[in-house]
Design an enzyme around this catalytic site. Sequence first.
Site, PDB file in Angstrom:
ATOM      1  N   ASP A  80     -10.086  -7.386   1.023  1.00  0.00           N
ATOM      2  CA  ASP A  80     -10.836  -6.155   0.758  1.00  0.00           C
ATOM      3  C   ASP A  80     -11.082  -5.966  -0.737  1.00  0.00           C
ATOM      4  OD1 ASP A  80      -8.321  -5.526  -0.061  1.00  0.00           O
ATOM      5  OD2 ASP A  80      -8.095  -3.734   1.156  1.00  0.00           O
ATOM      6  N   GLY A  81     -10.124  -6.371  -1.576  1.00  0.00           N
ATOM      7  CA  GLY A  81     -10.355  -6.296  -3.014  1.00  0.00           C
ATOM      8  C   GLY A  81     -11.436  -7.252  -3.472  1.00  0.00           C
ATOM      9  N   ARG A  85     -15.203  -6.212  -5.179  1.00  0.00           N
ATOM     10  CA  ARG A  85     -15.761  -6.747  -6.432  1.00  0.00           C
ATOM     11  C   ARG A  85     -17.074  -7.481  -6.186  1.00  0.00           C
ATOM     12  NH1 ARG A  85     -10.207  -7.782  -6.920  1.00  0.00           N
ATOM     13  NH2 ARG A  85     -10.508  -9.911  -6.130  1.00  0.00           N
ATOM     14  N   ASP A  98      -5.859   1.511   0.673  1.00  0.00           N
ATOM     15  CA  ASP A  98      -5.135   0.259   0.516  1.00  0.00           C
ATOM     16  C   ASP A  98      -3.662   0.508   0.218  1.00  0.00           C
ATOM     17  OD1 ASP A  98      -5.132  -2.681   0.254  1.00  0.00           O
ATOM     18  OD2 ASP A  98      -4.705  -2.275  -1.842  1.00  0.00           O
ATOM     19  N   ASP A 102      -0.353  -0.186   2.691  1.00  0.00           N
ATOM     20  CA  ASP A 102       0.758  -1.031   2.248  1.00  0.00           C
ATOM     21  C   ASP A 102       2.088  -0.320   2.391  1.00  0.00           C
ATOM     22  OD1 ASP A 102      -0.963  -3.079   1.631  1.00  0.00           O
ATOM     23  OD2 ASP A 102      -1.144  -2.533  -0.477  1.00  0.00           O
TER      24      ASP A 102
END
Length: 291
Positions: A80-81, A85, A98, A102
């Site tokens: 997802d990160g 970007r 996110d 976690d």
Amino acid sequence: MPPRRTLAQRGQIRDPDNASTQRPDQDSTQTTSENIFLFWPNIIGYLRVILAMASLYYMPLHPRTCSLLYTISCLLDALDGYAARLLNQGTQFGAVLDMVTDRCTTTCLLVFLATAVPRWAIAFQGLIVLDLASHYIHMYTSLVVGGAGSSHKDIDKSQHWLMRVYYTNKIVLFSLCALNELFFIACYLVSFSSPVDPLYLKANIDGKEHLQTGSEVDTSLLTQIFPNPYSSAALEMARANKMDGYLPSIIAKICFPFMALKQLINVIQLIQASKRLARIDVQRRRRSKQN
């Protein structure tokens, strides 16, 4: 003479805190039509939540299925990160989603380990408290110091060098988080390899087998979906899912130093954030006395 209007009031400069000051001919239609909740990184975040909930469902009796779903959910954390970007869809909502995912998934796994291995329950409970407290205070401090547009990953030079390396180096961040979760998954698998089943209470309380005779069998749909952990069917399923704990124990020993380093960073993060909040309080009290 009427007061002069500011540039923001005349529509020449946008005021992000006041949508009413934007001129209708300056892409207002495009900005209002964006649905942040349907950005691809956030959709991946929703998938992580679904996989995590599915792993919790299988956690008591199906260690292999649970570990697979839990691992996929953790690996999607990096995807997802990358998508944010690549597609330029990074959002504050996605960052919070996110972090919350976690913290919740790790907490649920540690809660299960605390019940599966009562001898180490206080250690697992301490890890839960440290994880939640350090990340909450750190994020709150980041918002107080940097404002609403800041990120908890914005680490300046005044903070500890370990935190700078952890948050600025993506390889270090991913590796430590992955090895930390892998340690807990390995401990979870080891709990299913013990000769004495720690997950369920045995029927022989006083050394004798106790058989219930004449009891009516419950065949409802709810019982079929969620079997009674004291029943023979659930115990038989747990025995069938017993696994060799040799490989998980080796993995846990290899990952232990990295897990310890991750917890050390959590301690440093908690202390640093607390000190930064204290300095802000001192400055505010000083200004109030001067006024």
